[in-house]
Motif scaffolding. Structure first.
Motif, PDB file in Angstrom:
ATOM      1  N   VAL A 219     -35.674 -25.244 -23.117  1.00 48.57           N
ATOM      2  CA  VAL A 219     -35.913 -26.504 -22.427  1.00 48.57           C
ATOM      3  C   VAL A 219     -34.665 -26.800 -21.600  1.00 48.57           C
ATOM      4  O   VAL A 219     -33.577 -26.979 -22.136  1.00 48.57           O
ATOM      5  N   PHE A 220     -34.845 -26.845 -20.279  1.00 51.03           N
ATOM      6  CA  PHE A 220     -33.707 -26.990 -19.377  1.00 51.03           C
ATOM      7  C   PHE A 220     -33.418 -28.456 -19.083  1.00 51.03           C
ATOM      8  O   PHE A 220     -33.214 -28.838 -17.935  1.00 51.03           O
ATOM      9  N   CYS A 221     -33.425 -29.327 -20.085  1.00 55.10           N
ATOM     10  CA  CYS A 221     -33.194 -30.753 -19.855  1.00 55.10           C
ATOM     11  C   CYS A 221     -32.751 -31.420 -21.144  1.00 55.10           C
ATOM     12  O   CYS A 221     -33.107 -30.983 -22.229  1.00 55.10           O
ATOM     13  N   SER A 222     -31.956 -32.491 -21.009  1.00 55.67           N
ATOM     14  CA  SER A 222     -31.514 -33.245 -22.185  1.00 55.67           C
ATOM     15  C   SER A 222     -31.882 -34.718 -22.075  1.00 55.67           C
ATOM     16  O   SER A 222     -31.441 -35.532 -22.870  1.00 55.67           O
ATOM     17  N   ASN A 223     -32.669 -35.064 -21.050  1.00 57.36           N
ATOM     18  CA  ASN A 223     -32.951 -36.465 -20.775  1.00 57.36           C
ATOM     19  C   ASN A 223     -34.000 -37.009 -21.736  1.00 57.36           C
ATOM     20  O   ASN A 223     -35.102 -36.483 -21.836  1.00 57.36           O
ATOM     21  N   THR A 224     -33.656 -38.115 -22.451  1.00 60.33           N
ATOM     22  CA  THR A 224     -34.611 -38.700 -23.398  1.00 60.33           C
ATOM     23  C   THR A 224     -35.209 -40.003 -22.881  1.00 60.33           C
ATOM     24  O   THR A 224     -35.742 -40.787 -23.652  1.00 60.33           O
TER      25      THR A 224
END
Lengths: 199, 274
Positions: free
Chosen positions: B195-200
């Motif tokens: 998963v190329f994202c860390s945005n929650t």
């Protein structure tokens, strides 16, 4: 034998006026090399102070009990270097045994003091200035403290330089040397003060 | 005559000092465990702290005392673990190589800064000023704190985010611990889907912050035949124990934040900078 007043003048003038790093330009290598972090700079300054004191305690008798009676003053340099180098090695062995924490903290700096010209400079200058044994010890204590002061001041300055946005050509050693010259200039302000404090 | 005295004097002083040094080295000898030195010689000497000890010396003495397992040195990998096991005469458990992975694809073409930051050029300093100048509050800041600590130079900053060259990553985790945003994670070397994202943030907000963000649409969660993906806090999370690397989720993802990747094994010429 110097009076207490003379001893205080010797101490203060060797810390501030005749600072080994900033006025006589001896011991520049550790001054530039080990001043990146405050704790390392303090450790190095303390180690140099200790070595200066021990070295003076040994070289002063050598000069006055061995070299002068035998008229061999010209052997001063080579004998002092020999003695200082061996002393540092012995100090290293002692530290390794009795204070491993300090030993690993100082790391490579302790052997580096072996070739530090400030230590040799202190021992030779003590002889040249004609101090008594007590005077020599006070003078080398002052020189050591002066070295410590210069290291601590400069490490603080360097951490500020690291955070500053400096033009590319001056980055690194350039800015460091310029800062060192400013501190050196500032220390010139002390000349002539010490003799008048005790007047 | 004078030369003779000079010679004798220097000679005598040198002899005295030599004898003293010899005495000191015998009197104040410090015993060092030979096993500790052998173990220390196998270790790479990065002093990265990935093993949980202060440095390679500390870890070596812990292994020699028998209080630490031989497979904790991550930069050393399986080879070093086997060597230490041979020295200590103990069985080595399985060793899994890990690589650093920057879970953020918010490069300059996908996201815009909300402010112009002109302070100290490090991620740590930038993140202290309202969390940094990025629109996305979770993403890579791109000032290269991770690249500065990497002992092998495996990280470069490209188009505003950190790119990690897995073929030079030794898995020490220094970058992961340095990153103020925590976007760099240590994942198994044989991972294929990431998963190329860390945005929650919620879908719409995440989309506004970055074109490549995970919007938490749960398409991947429904598509995964093994139930390996769950959306937690509006962000897809892969359970690598269940993931079969089928790649179905990658096709389903509408923003392209799920990607199939390949982490090459460590190159032979990976050198640790002093």
């Amino acid at each position: 034998m110097e009076s207490f007043k003379t001893l205080m003048i010797i101490l203060l003038s060797s810390v501030l006026v005749d600072n080994y790093v900033l006025s006589r330009f001896l011991g520049i290598c550790p001054f530039l090399g080990v001043s990146k972090k405050l704790d390392q700079a303090t450790g190095m300054g303390m180690a140099v102070t200790a070595v200066m004191l021990i070295a003076t305690a040994v070289t002063w008798p050598i000069q006055y009990l061995l070299l002068n009676p035998l008229n061999l003053g010209y052997l001063q340099n080579i004998l002092f270097i020999l003695v200082i180098a061996s002393l540092v090695q012995m100090l290293e062995l002692l530290l390794k045994k009795f204070s491993p924490a300090l030993y690993s903290g100082l790391g490579v700096y302790l052997p580096l003091i072996t070739t530090n010209c400030a230590v040799l400079g202190v021992t030779i200058n003590n002889i040249n200035d004609g101090y008594s044994f007590i005077g020599s010890m006070v003078s080398s204590l002052g020189c050591g403290l002066g070295f410590l002061l210069a290291m601590v001041l400069f490490s603080g300055l360097r951490s500020r330089i690291n955070d500053a946005n400096i033009p590319a050509p001056f980055k690194g050693l350039g800015a460091t040397l310029i800062a060192a010259s400013f501190i050196s200039l500032a220390f010139m302000g002390f000349s002539g003060i010490v003799e008048n404090i005790f007047a | 005559m004078n030369i003779l005295t000079a010679f004798l004097l220097v000679f005598a002083v040198a002899i005295v000092l030599g004898v003293l040094l010899l005495l000191f080295s015998h009197l104040f000898m410090v015993k060092v465990d030979p096993k500790m030195q052998e173990v220390r010689a196998c270790l790479p000497g990065v002093n990265c702290g990935a093993c949980g000890y202060k440095g390679c010396d500390d870890y070596a003495s812990a292994v020699a005392e028998g209080t630490a397992k031989p497979n904790l040195c991550i930069p050393g990998g399986k080879d070093v673990a086997d060597q230490i096991g041979a020295i200590m005469g103990i069985e080595v458990e399985t060793f899994e190589n890990k690589v650093a992975f920057n879970a953020c694809n918010g490069h300059c073409n996908a996201t815009d800064p909300i402010a112009e930051y002109d302070g100290i050029q490090t991620c740590y300093a930038a993140s202290m000023l309202y969390g940094g100048p990025n629109t996305c509050r979770f993403g890579c800041l791109g000032y290269g704190d991770c690249a500065a600590v990497c002992p092998t130079g495996a990280i470069c900053m490209s188009n505003g985010i950190a790119r990690i060259d897995a073929s030079h990553c030794i898995g020490c985790g220094l970058c992961s611990r340095t990153c103020p945003k925590g976007v760099i994670t240590m994942i198994p070397q044989d991972t294929k889907t990431v998963v190329f994202c860390s945005n929650t943030q919620k879908g719409a907000d995440a989309r506004k912050a970055c074109k490549n963000a995970c919007i938490g649409c749960k398409k991947c969660e429904k598509a995964c035949p093994n139930g390996a993906i769950t959306v937690q806090n509006n962000l897809a999370v892969i359970d690598y124990d269940k993931c079969a690397d089928c790649g179905i989720c990658v096709k389903e993802c509408p923003t392209g934040c799920l990607k199939t990747v390949f982490f090459p094994h460590r190159a032979e010429d990976t050198a640790i900078a002093e």
